[in-house]
Scaffold this motif. Structure first.
Motif, short mmCIF file in Angstrom:
data_model
loop_
_atom_site.label_atom_id
_atom_site.label_comp_id
_atom_site.label_asym_id
_atom_site.label_seq_id
_atom_site.Cartn_x
_atom_site.Cartn_y
_atom_site.Cartn_z
N ILE A 298 0.89 -1.17 0.00
CA ILE A 298 0.00 0.00 0.00
C ILE A 298 0.92 1.21 0.00
O ILE A 298 1.91 1.25 0.74
N ALA A 299 0.60 2.20 -0.83
CA ALA A 299 1.44 3.39 -0.89
C ALA A 299 0.58 4.64 -0.92
O ALA A 299 -0.52 4.64 -1.48
N VAL A 300 1.12 5.69 -0.34
CA VAL A 300 0.52 7.02 -0.42
C VAL A 300 1.47 7.84 -1.28
O VAL A 300 2.66 7.95 -0.97
N LEU A 301 0.95 8.37 -2.37
CA LEU A 301 1.75 9.11 -3.34
C LEU A 301 1.27 10.56 -3.37
O LEU A 301 0.09 10.82 -3.57
N ARG A 302 2.19 11.48 -3.12
CA ARG A 302 1.87 12.92 -3.14
C ARG A 302 2.72 13.60 -4.21
O ARG A 302 3.94 13.37 -4.28
N THR A 303 2.08 14.40 -5.03
CA THR A 303 2.79 15.14 -6.06
C THR A 303 2.80 16.63 -5.72
O THR A 303 2.05 17.10 -4.87
N ARG A 304 3.66 17.33 -6.41
CA ARG A 304 3.69 18.79 -6.35
C ARG A 304 4.20 19.27 -7.70
O ARG A 304 5.26 18.82 -8.16
N ASP A 305 3.42 20.10 -8.34
CA ASP A 305 3.80 20.64 -9.65
C ASP A 305 4.11 19.53 -10.66
O ASP A 305 5.04 19.64 -11.46
N GLY A 306 3.35 18.43 -10.60
CA GLY A 306 3.50 17.36 -11.57
C GLY A 306 4.66 16.42 -11.34
O GLY A 306 5.01 15.62 -12.20
N ARG A 307 5.28 16.51 -10.16
CA ARG A 307 6.39 15.62 -9.82
C ARG A 307 6.11 14.94 -8.48
O ARG A 307 5.35 15.43 -7.67
N LEU A 308 6.78 13.84 -8.26
CA LEU A 308 6.62 13.13 -7.00
C LEU A 308 7.32 13.89 -5.88
O LEU A 308 8.52 14.15 -5.97
N ALA A 309 6.56 14.21 -4.83
CA ALA A 309 7.12 14.92 -3.69
C ALA A 309 7.27 14.01 -2.47
O ALA A 309 8.15 14.22 -1.64
N HIS A 310 6.39 13.00 -2.38
CA HIS A 310 6.43 12.11 -1.22
C HIS A 310 5.83 10.76 -1.58
O HIS A 310 4.76 10.69 -2.18
N TRP A 311 6.55 9.70 -1.23
CA TRP A 311 6.09 8.33 -1.47
C TRP A 311 6.25 7.58 -0.15
O TRP A 311 7.35 7.47 0.39
N ARG A 312 5.14 7.14 0.41
CA ARG A 312 5.17 6.36 1.64
C ARG A 312 4.62 4.98 1.31
O ARG A 312 3.46 4.84 0.93
#
Length: 133
Positions: A105-119
């Protein structure tokens, strides 16, 4: 890129035997977390260069070819830059030929179209058992 597009690109990299990330996919201050990391592995890696070095070295040392990423369920959140992804990776051990699968299971956060955080939450016991088989 949208969070779904970033995940799709990551999945393509896994199945092609490449490192998980391209530099262009990551923010400069990206954070990768694996709260249930196996002993001896970092639970948190920060910064594009460190993430790239860590994931490239990890992929090169991991004795498994990923054959499939299946049972993918993507959950949208109230934040359009965040998705939660459930998936199962199927791989074959390079030396033994044994095939096994493990859920993630992953939580994926983007910012300005790029990956900022992957848990990412891994079933580390299933992975360890598959490697030991």
């Amino acid at each position: 890129m949208t969070p779904r597009e970033i995940f799709d690109r990551m999945r393509s990299h896994w199945l092609a035997g490449r490192s998980t990330f391209d530099a262009e996919l990551l923010t400069e201050d990206v954070v990768i977390e694996t709260p249930f990391a196996a002993p001896g592995r970092p639970a948190r890696t920060e910064g594009r260069q460190r993430v790239l070095e860590y994931t490239e070295a990890g992929r090169a040392a991991f004795p498994v070819r990923f054959d499939d990423c299946r049972n993918v369920t993507i959950h949208e959140t109230a934040d359009p830059e965040v998705i939660i992804v459930e998936y199962e990776l199927v791989g074959t051990h390079n030396r033994t030929g044994t095939t096994a699968a493990a859920p993630f299971i992953a939580v994926l956060r983007t910012r300005d179209g790029r990956l900022a955080h992957w848990r990412e939450y891994q079933h580390t016991l299933a992975i360890a058992q598959a490697l030991a088989a």
